[in-house]
Write an enzyme that holds these catalytic residues in place. Structure first.
Site, short mmCIF file in Angstrom:
data_model
loop_
_atom_site.label_atom_id
_atom_site.label_comp_id
_atom_site.label_asym_id
_atom_site.label_seq_id
_atom_site.Cartn_x
_atom_site.Cartn_y
_atom_site.Cartn_z
CE LYS A 171 2.20 2.38 11.22
NZ LYS A 171 2.94 1.24 11.16
N PRO B 289 4.32 7.43 0.95
CG PRO B 289 6.54 6.70 1.02
CD PRO B 289 5.59 7.65 1.67
N GLY C 284 4.23 0.55 5.13
CA GLY C 284 4.39 0.34 6.57
C GLY C 284 4.31 1.65 7.34
CB ALA D 30 -0.29 3.82 9.16
N GLY D 31 -0.30 5.11 5.68
CA GLY D 31 -0.85 6.23 4.92
C GLY D 31 -2.36 6.14 4.73
CG ASP E 143 -1.81 0.54 11.77
OD1 ASP E 143 -1.69 -0.06 12.85
OD2 ASP E 143 -1.07 0.34 10.79
P1 ATP Z 1 -0.07 -0.12 7.38
O1 ATP Z 1 1.24 0.44 7.89
O2 ATP Z 1 -1.28 0.39 8.15
O3 ATP Z 1 -0.06 -1.60 7.17
P2 ATP Z 1 0.68 0.60 4.74
O4 ATP Z 1 1.51 1.84 4.87
O5 ATP Z 1 1.45 -0.68 4.64
O6 ATP Z 1 -0.31 0.53 5.96
P3 ATP Z 1 -1.19 1.85 2.95
O7 ATP Z 1 -0.36 2.90 2.27
O8 ATP Z 1 -2.09 2.32 4.02
O9 ATP Z 1 -0.25 0.68 3.50
O10 ATP Z 1 -1.99 1.10 1.77
C1 ATP Z 1 -2.36 -0.22 1.86
C2 ATP Z 1 -3.38 -0.54 0.75
O11 ATP Z 1 -4.56 0.25 0.95
C3 ATP Z 1 -2.93 -0.29 -0.67
O12 ATP Z 1 -3.22 -1.45 -1.39
C4 ATP Z 1 -3.79 0.85 -1.18
O13 ATP Z 1 -4.17 0.69 -2.52
C5 ATP Z 1 -5.02 0.80 -0.29
N1 ATP Z 1 -5.59 2.13 0.00
C6 ATP Z 1 -6.88 2.42 0.12
N2 ATP Z 1 -7.05 3.72 0.42
C7 ATP Z 1 -5.85 4.28 0.50
C8 ATP Z 1 -5.40 5.60 0.78
N3 ATP Z 1 -6.24 6.61 1.02
N4 ATP Z 1 -4.07 5.80 0.82
C9 ATP Z 1 -3.22 4.77 0.60
N5 ATP Z 1 -3.60 3.52 0.31
C10 ATP Z 1 -4.91 3.27 0.26
#
Ligand code: ATP
Length: 287
Positions: A10, A94, A98, A100-101, A136
């Protein structure tokens, strides 16, 4: 029995923080949509009552800290499923970007288990489960374009945004979302115009959309990580119509309607950033 599910990334078209609530959460108002960059998840039913995570990414935990694991555990508990599940995650989004993977993997897990075990649970109920996993996840259950309010649980779906190319650039730094929220000075922020962004989406008006991108967390992240601001400038100078940081960063994206310009933006960023992608704006689930 096996099912497959795509978990798209997202981006925020807007991210506003309205207040800090007595329970410690921030009251947010943001418009989120999906882009054509997705993790791929496979789900295989197991006779034994356990949850297995298989992922080749060294950045993602393979145990109960994985958000897909937590989604499966909560789903099984809520609907009293005694079967087990093996979840294979091919990461393309990645991590800690940011985008929301992890939340999208959790949401994909809720959708897939609903299908695998033929429960016909409505998306709104899956979103209620999702909110317990992360703010999210509820949005990610819908995989569409929406205004997200409250602490992430109030979702109002919108139509898909105007079609365009999105160039995503993620520098190789980690940003701590709680720290960014902590450092946000609510008295000193320039709020995005959420209403005009909604109008631009409903009217399919690309120009108007590019004029109203806004993220109140940008200034906080830029203050800690100058390179994120530099990437934003570089994207802007390479021909993007508008640029914004997604979530709390560090990924920054630029928009254009022309594929040739998207390639120029990509080439200009490649030497600077570890991970750069050209993707289409999606806004609704195409799987
Ligand atoms: P958001 O935008 O929702 O804040 P993000 O993109 O910043 O998310 P994510 O990639 O969702 O961050 O990962 C955040 C943390 O969640 C990482 O420390 C990662 O190790 C942990 N994590 C747990 N499960 C997963 C997964 N299936 N995929 C990615 N990260 C994961």
């Amino acid at each position: 029995m096996q099912v497959f599910e795509k978990a798209p990334a997202k981006i925020n078209l807007t991210l506003d923080v309205l207040s800090k609530r007595p329970d410690g959460y921030h009251e947010v108002e943001m418009i989120m949509t999906t882009v054509d960059l997705a993790d791929r998840l496979g789900f295989t039913e197991l006779d034994e009552d356990k949850i297995e995570i298989i992922s080749d990414s060294k950045y993602v935990p393979n145990d109960k800290r994985n958000l897909a694991y937590r989604a499966a555990a909560l789903f099984k508990k809520t609907y009293q499923i005694k079967k087990g599940i093996r979840i294979t995650i091919d990461k393309y989004i990645p991590v800690s970007a940011g985008l929301a993977g992890g939340s999208s993997d959790a949401a994909a897990t809720l959708r897939a288990l609903n299908q695998l075990w033929s429960l016909n649970i409505p998306a709104s109920e899956l979103a209620d489960i999702g909110v317990q996993i992360g703010s999210d996840v509820a949005f990610c259950v819908y995989n569409s374009t929406a205004v997200v309010r409250g602490r992430g649980e109030i979702i109002t779906e919108l139509s898909a945004p105007p079609a365009c190319w999105v160039v995503l650039a993620k520098p190789s730094i980690g940003v701590s979302t709680p720290t960014v929220f902590q450092d946000l000075n609510l008295a000193d922020i320039k709020h995005p115009n959420t209403e005009l962004m909604i109008s631009s989406i409903e009217a399919d008006d690309y120009q108007l959309m590019t004029q109203h991108l806004g993220n109140v967390l940008e200034q906080v992240t830029f203050a800690h990580h100058q390179e994120v601001a530099q990437i934003k400038d570089r994207l802007k100078n390479s021909g993007a119509d508008a640029v914004l940081m997604s979530g709390s960063g560090p990924t920054v994206y630029g928009l254009t309607r022309h594929q040739s310009r998207a390639k120029r933006m990509y080439n200009s960023l490649r030497g600077f950033c570890q991970e750069v992608f050209i993707v289409r704006m999606l806004g609704y689930d195409k799987t």
